[in-house]
Design an enzyme around this catalytic site. Structure first.
Site, short mmCIF file in Angstrom:
data_model
loop_
_atom_site.label_atom_id
_atom_site.label_comp_id
_atom_site.label_asym_id
_atom_site.label_seq_id
_atom_site.Cartn_x
_atom_site.Cartn_y
_atom_site.Cartn_z
N ASP A 70 6.33 -21.16 -7.65
CA ASP A 70 5.99 -22.50 -8.12
C ASP A 70 5.75 -22.44 -9.62
OD1 ASP A 70 6.20 -23.41 -5.56
OD2 ASP A 70 4.11 -24.07 -5.37
N HIS A 219 2.78 -17.95 -7.58
CA HIS A 219 2.71 -18.85 -8.74
C HIS A 219 2.99 -18.04 -10.01
CE1 HIS A 219 0.74 -21.48 -5.82
NE2 HIS A 219 1.01 -22.47 -6.64
#
Length: 254
Positions: A70, A219
């Site tokens: 992400d 992430h």
């Protein structure tokens, strides 16, 4: 080739059914232990994900892994992440927001040039369960069009709802726009840049959950993830796992 659940959408015919379709969920799962599959059986939304052909796992009978990142904003680590992926010849998909596309076009270009997929993480990172279908289309179209403008990726078919918040209405609406919603079966709290705990913590957090067919969520803002990534890829391969592109995912029943 992606083999997904195929079910005919049935219009909501009463108020109770419509209310059910708009009930929001925060994606969660029971973590894998001892290489057993992660589970969403306990979460109450398994049937919704199946009806809407969403991804949570790949084929759990095969030692295949799907790496996803992400990218809400750039924290200086993505170039190193791309270097590591290139060194280990591992494909990934990067779910990007409008902010990321606007601020980091060169990194977007590099991702595509090096064989990675770009997925849609929405333009402004809203709670999708609270926006209209028209606003959803706007959010997704803006990312897709901008990525197409700056790269040679001509289509965008994967979506990750921001913060993992969704309802059936939004999954169905995004599917009608040509998207497959992608969740995950391996994750840990890695997004807090003020609470990084070292590369070994990141490594252990991922490796302790490793299982066949896993969709791994990381992430890119995490220093720990960046420092641990090479070791994660090398050890997973040593254990006989193969990293594949999401475009190669073949899904079996959850």
């Amino acid at each position: 080739m992606i083999l997904l659940f195929v079910m005919t959408a049935v219009p909501y015919t009463n108020q109770a059914a419509y209310a059910s379709s708009t009930n929001p969920y925060h994606f969660g799962f029971k973590k894998s232990k001892n290489h057993q599959s992660a589970s969403i059986q306990e979460e109450g939304f398994k049937d919704i994900l199946m009806r809407q052909n969403s991804i949570f796992l790949g084929d759990v009978s095969k030692k295949e892994l799907y790496l996803t990142f992400d990218n809400g904003y750039e924290n200086g680590f993505t170039p190193k992440i791309l270097d590591i992926l290139k060194e280990h010849q591992v494909p990934a998909i990067f779910f990007v927001t409008g902010h990321y596309v606007k601020e980091e076009p060169d990194l977007i270009k590099r991702m595509v040039a090096e064989g990675h997929l770009i997925g849609n993480h929405s333009w402004s990172h809203p709670d999708m369960s609270q926006i209209s279908n028209a606003k959803l289309r706007e959010e997704l179209d803006k990312v897709r069009i901008e990525v197409q403008r700056i790269t040679n990726q001509q289509s965008m078919t994967y979506l990750r709802p921001p913060r993992g918040i969704f309802n059936e209405r939004i999954l169905q609406a995004s599917k009608e726009l040509g998207y497959t919603s992608v969740f995950w079966s391996i994750a840990y709290k890695d997004w807090d840049t003020n609470a990084q705990r070292g590369w070994r913590y990141a490594y252990d957090s991922v490796m302790n959950q490793l299982h066949p067919g896993a969709v791994i969520l990381l992430h890119s803002v995490s220093r720990d993830n960046t420092m641990a990534l090479g070791a994660i890829l090398a050890e997973a391969k040593r254990q006989g796992y193969v990293f594949k592109s999401l475009d190669q995912l073949q899904m079996k029943n959850y």
